[in-house]
Scaffold this motif. Structure first.
Motif, short mmCIF file in Angstrom:
data_model
loop_
_atom_site.label_atom_id
_atom_site.label_comp_id
_atom_site.label_asym_id
_atom_site.label_seq_id
_atom_site.Cartn_x
_atom_site.Cartn_y
_atom_site.Cartn_z
N THR A 87 0.10 -1.82 -9.20
CA THR A 87 0.42 -2.12 -7.66
C THR A 87 -0.29 -2.66 -7.32
OG1 THR A 87 1.12 -1.35 -6.09
CG2 THR A 87 0.58 0.10 -7.20
N ASP A 89 -0.33 -2.16 -3.84
CA ASP A 89 -0.60 -1.34 -2.72
C ASP A 89 -1.09 -0.19 -3.24
OD1 ASP A 89 0.51 0.31 -0.56
OD2 ASP A 89 1.13 -1.07 -0.42
N ASN A 91 -1.76 2.85 -0.85
CA ASN A 91 -0.65 4.03 -0.25
C ASN A 91 -0.03 3.77 -1.57
OD1 ASN A 91 -2.10 4.21 2.28
ND2 ASN A 91 -1.46 1.94 2.79
#
Length: 151
Positions: A87, A89, A91
């Motif tokens: 990913t 991202d 987070n």
């Protein structure tokens, strides 16, 4: 693989998954103890390949709609060594890493990424301790306790 019998067990497990509805994308060829890398798609979660460690070059692709669904699929088997998540991202990656029940989670790398200094081992029934420099050192050490009562 380690033996022709191990390759035959893998072949039988993949045959069972295909009979249950998995789609073979490539591989699934055995020559003695050699079992060619195999990719399956849509393997039903009721197949033993989902729940038993195959110890063979077999990968199953599965689609999911949400991160929660993906994590539930990853946590479903009783055995777990390492996981990988890809990913952009960070987070999302860290949330998944915290929630996935695995001995290690590789972010933006394959689950087989490893270097000798890091602890390596599984989670749940896939865990019998850890491998790595520190753990090898401890395994080769014979501790001794000496108690003195000078009273």
């Amino acid at each position: 693989m380690i033996s022709a019998q191990a390759a035959e067990r893998t072949e039988a497990a993949v045959n069972e998954a295909i009979a249950a509805g998995a789609k073979l994308l490539c591989g699934h060829r055995r020559e003695g103890s050699l079992y060619h890398p195999t990719v399956l798609e849509g393997t039903p979660p009721t197949c033993p390949l989902w729940h038993e460690e195959v110890f063979a070059p077999v990968v199953m692709l599965a689609s999911f709609e949400t991160l929660d669904e993906a994590i539930a699929m990853a946590n479903d088997p009783d055995y777990s060594l390492h996981a990988g998540i890809f990913t952009r991202d960070l987070n999302v990656a860290l949330e998944a890493a915290n929630r996935i029940e695995a001995g290690g989670v590789m972010i933006n790398d394959s689950s087989d990424y490893r270097f000798d200094a890091m602890p390596f081992g599984g989670f749940k029934y896939g865990s019998m301790g850890r491998e790595g420099v520190r753990f090898a050192y401890e395994d080769m050490t014979q501790p001794k306790v000496i108690c003195i009562n000078r009273g």
